[in-house]
Write an enzyme that holds these catalytic residues in place. Sequence first.
Site, short mmCIF file in Angstrom:
data_model
loop_
_atom_site.label_atom_id
_atom_site.label_comp_id
_atom_site.label_asym_id
_atom_site.label_seq_id
_atom_site.Cartn_x
_atom_site.Cartn_y
_atom_site.Cartn_z
NE ARG A 64 1.31 -35.61 22.55
CZ ARG A 64 0.13 -35.67 23.16
NH1 ARG A 64 -0.85 -36.34 22.60
NH2 ARG A 64 -0.07 -35.08 24.31
CE1 TYR A 68 5.59 -36.63 17.85
CE2 TYR A 68 6.13 -36.24 20.15
CZ TYR A 68 5.33 -36.00 19.06
OH TYR A 68 4.28 -35.13 19.15
CE1 TYR A 90 2.02 -31.11 11.07
CE2 TYR A 90 1.66 -28.77 10.77
CZ TYR A 90 1.60 -29.89 11.57
OH TYR A 90 1.13 -29.78 12.85
N1 SAM Z 1 5.90 -27.88 12.97
C1 SAM Z 1 4.60 -27.27 12.91
C2 SAM Z 1 4.73 -25.85 12.39
O1 SAM Z 1 5.80 -25.50 11.92
O2 SAM Z 1 3.76 -25.08 12.44
C3 SAM Z 1 3.91 -27.35 14.27
C4 SAM Z 1 3.70 -28.76 14.75
S1 SAM Z 1 2.98 -28.90 16.35
C5 SAM Z 1 3.26 -30.59 16.72
C6 SAM Z 1 1.25 -28.89 16.14
C7 SAM Z 1 0.64 -27.56 16.54
O3 SAM Z 1 0.96 -26.60 15.53
C8 SAM Z 1 -0.87 -27.54 16.61
O4 SAM Z 1 -1.36 -28.01 17.85
C9 SAM Z 1 -1.16 -26.07 16.42
O5 SAM Z 1 -0.90 -25.32 17.61
C10 SAM Z 1 -0.10 -25.71 15.37
N2 SAM Z 1 -0.68 -25.90 14.03
C11 SAM Z 1 -0.57 -26.96 13.22
N3 SAM Z 1 -1.28 -26.77 12.09
C12 SAM Z 1 -1.85 -25.55 12.21
C13 SAM Z 1 -2.70 -24.76 11.38
N4 SAM Z 1 -3.14 -25.20 10.20
N5 SAM Z 1 -3.09 -23.55 11.84
C14 SAM Z 1 -2.69 -23.08 13.04
N6 SAM Z 1 -1.89 -23.77 13.85
C15 SAM Z 1 -1.47 -24.99 13.44
#
Ligand code: SAM
Length: 260
Positions: A64, A68, A90
């Site tokens: 990872r 990045y 996102y």
């Molecule tokens: N930057 C993103 C944000 O603002 O939510 C988070 C990115 S992080 C690398 C990825 C994690 O965010 C996932 O493993 C999960 O815990 C959370 N996540 C991403 N998409 C999600 C969703 N649709 N619903 C709930 N949690 C989500």
Amino acid sequence: PGRLVCVGLGMMLGAHIGPRARSHIEQSDVVFVAVSDPVVELWLQQMHPDVRSLQPHYAEGKLRHQTYRGMVNDMLAEVRAGKTVCGAFYGHPGVFAKAPHDAIAQARREGFDAHMEPGVSAEDCLYADLGIDPGRVGCAHYEASQFMFYRRRLDPSAYLVLWQVGIAGDRTYRRFATGREYRQLLVDRLREDYPLDHPVTVYEAATLPITQPRMETVPLHALPDTPLHMHSTLVVPPCMPLQRDDAMLARIEAVERAEA
Ligand code: SAM
């Protein structure tokens, strides 16, 4: 001179983007995009003629950190070439996201203007959908694997939110999922502070206006057999009431008396 801004698109397609993020996307020379859904990329392509996907940096088996670094390098190369660059991510670009923070820090080290525009994160959607106010009894957020690798002092009278629970326990930093044995270890850690039948909620925010969020509550012991994804977040509600700090309350009372 080159310039970098990292903006958040929010979680739901078209619904959460703020006016400042939109204007950066429309007015930058180049837009790089890191989103989990190809539909979101198509939507951005309608806003700007030069949208470049950072998604190809992700690959099963690739570290990872390399992913990045590749994203940071792509964005910085255009900044160094004198372009105004927008990185569109996102959710919130600064929440559990390494590349946007790294890119901004690197651009600043090299003397370029760089900043971040916040967005609506999974955390924000979670509070709305699950009806949780993080200020009511407090709320701690951890990355699930880090939570397993290090001793943390948990407060079971507050909410606990575990991010990236779908890859909990992964030490290879290469995988997109870990199995039930890893999740069982997470349960073993949580049972130190919570009863095994304590309800925990798997949360997945809706990312399209036509879909519903997943909010699946199971007893803690059932977590290893509950399907989890890359985009799942685990919410653990408190299992005990707030504990009064009588010693501190007595000291406050003494200060109050001295004031009177
Ligand atoms: N930057 C993103 C944000 O603002 O939510 C988070 C990115 S992080 C690398 C990825 C994690 O965010 C996932 O493993 C999960 O815990 C959370 N996540 C991403 N998409 C999600 C969703 N649709 N619903 C709930 N949690 C989500």
